[in-house]
Write an enzyme that holds these catalytic residues in place. Structure first.
Site, PDB file in Angstrom:
ATOM      1  N   SER A 107       0.830  -1.264  -0.026  1.00 45.31           N
ATOM      2  CA  SER A 107      -0.100   0.056  -0.140  1.00 45.31           C
ATOM      3  C   SER A 107       0.776   1.158   0.017  1.00 45.31           C
ATOM      4  O   SER A 107       1.656   1.609   1.081  1.00 45.31           O
ATOM      5  CB  SER A 107      -0.850   0.074   1.291  1.00 45.31           C
ATOM      6  OG  SER A 107      -1.859  -1.241   1.169  1.00 45.31           O
ATOM      7  N   LYS A 183      -7.575   1.407  -2.733  1.00 44.84           N
ATOM      8  CA  LYS A 183      -7.116   1.107  -1.147  1.00 44.84           C
ATOM      9  C   LYS A 183      -7.337   2.127  -0.407  1.00 44.84           C
ATOM     10  O   LYS A 183      -7.701   2.000   0.802  1.00 44.84           O
ATOM     11  CB  LYS A 183      -5.652   0.470  -1.310  1.00 44.84           C
ATOM     12  CG  LYS A 183      -5.095   0.103   0.194  1.00 44.84           C
ATOM     13  CD  LYS A 183      -6.006  -0.985   0.718  1.00 44.84           C
ATOM     14  CE  LYS A 183      -5.507  -1.319   2.185  1.00 44.84           C
ATOM     15  NZ  LYS A 183      -4.311  -2.204   2.260  1.00 44.84           N
ATOM     16  N   LYS A 252      -0.114   5.702   8.179  1.00 43.75           N
ATOM     17  CA  LYS A 252       0.379   5.839   7.178  1.00 43.75           C
ATOM     18  C   LYS A 252      -0.515   6.075   5.815  1.00 43.75           C
ATOM     19  O   LYS A 252      -0.525   7.221   5.276  1.00 43.75           O
ATOM     20  CB  LYS A 252       1.418   4.813   6.737  1.00 43.75           C
ATOM     21  CG  LYS A 252       2.113   4.961   5.388  1.00 43.75           C
ATOM     22  CD  LYS A 252       2.917   3.720   4.841  1.00 43.75           C
ATOM     23  CE  LYS A 252       2.335   2.464   4.668  1.00 43.75           C
ATOM     24  NZ  LYS A 252       1.358   2.131   3.712  1.00 43.75           N
TER      25      LYS A 252
END
Length: 303
Positions: A107, A183, A252
């Site tokens: 990701s 995502k 993050k």
């Protein structure tokens, strides 16, 4: 393993897997369990031991994977790690890559995915699919992951049978970067759900009702969801090992959401608040603890 009419063995593509962390190990194991030959590499070779025992071939570096495999799967921590695996001195870009394909389950920022894909294509002709996943370690172990992919449609279909050995669903979302963008949408929902469920569970506990019964009581109603059924029991019972995901990881991703939101003039007040809760969690509990430990922030007596 011998070739058979099911497409495995001699008729299958040669596969490689880079990055054997919480997600990589169970995903790679599912490829082995499906009968595919697999070359693997990880910075820490100790993490590869169980896969080697299951039949995987451990190689010396990422370049060795690129030399032997036609489809290379990868799952590493962040864009810096992706950059090193691809463009380091023994990286994927260091060998001829025409006809080969990287499927990155990491990701990272959508712009980073597009940049790395373009540079790799220019360097050695290797194609790229950004294919982040959702479902956590449980989904990786059970093969129920959802994979959202960006890249060329022909490349997506080429990897589909192999990805579906590791996942329940593979959805082509558009060109390179579209998987990463999808995502981020996923992480808005998951991050906010974690924060809201921690709040509801603490409210129930402080009010004197059995918070552990919330999943049963709300099952089938509008509040029901996979996160409700999975997260609340873990919070109530203090089950945080192995972690479903680290606080640093969800933070993050939510910080990346904020960056993309600013670039696209998109208001994201809920995701921004969830990010601050996880930032508090990181400061109080540590970067590598289970993300669900944010539940403990609202109870001073919790250890």
């Amino acid at each position: 393993m011998t070739g058979t009419g099911d497409g495995k063995g001699s008729r299958a593509e040669k596969l490689g897997y880079l990055g054997l962390g919480m997600m990589g190990v169970p995903m790679a194991r599912r490829l082995l369990d499906a009968g595919y030959e697999l070359a693997i590499w990880n910075r820490s070779a100790a993490k590869a031991k169980s896969l080697v025992e299951a039949g995987a071939k451990l190689v010396a570096d990422a370049r060795s994977i690129a030399e032997s495999a036609s489809i290379i799967f990868m799952c590493v921590t962040d864009a810096t790690a992706v950059e090193e695996v691809v463009f380091g001195s023994t990286g994927l870009a260091s060998v001829p890559g025409k006809g080969k394909l990287v499927v990155d389950f990491s990701s990272i920022h959508p712009e980073a995915a597009r940049d790395i894909a373009a540079r790799l294509k220019s360097a050695n002709g290797m194609n790229w699919i950004d294919a982040p996943v959702s479902g956590g370690t449980k989904g990786a172990e059970e093969g129920t992951l959802a994979v959202m992919a960006g890249g060329d449609a022909t490349d997506i279909e080429r990897v589909r049978p192999y990805v579906l050995a590791m996942a329940r669903r593979l959805t082509h979302m558009g060109p390179t970067g579209a998987g990463q963008m999808t995502k981020l949408c996923n992480q808005v929902i998951v991050g906010c759900a974690m924060a809201v469920l921690a709040e509801a569970t603490r409210l129930a506990s402080n009010a004197g009702i059995d918070a552990g019964k919330l999943p049963e009581a709300l099952a089938g109603g509008f509040a029901d969801s996979i996160p409700l059924q999975l997260f609340v029991p873990r919070m109530v019972q203090g089950i945080h090992s192995p972690p479903l995901g680290h606080i640093a990881t969800i933070l993050k991703d939510l910080d990346t959401v904020a960056d993309v939101a600013q670039a696209t003039s998109t208001p994201v007040p809920m995701a921004s608040l969830a990010a601050q809760i996880f930032r508090l969690g990181k400061a109080a509990r540590g970067a590598d603890v289970d993300a669900l430990e944010i539940y403990k922030l609202s109870a001073a007596k919790e250890s």
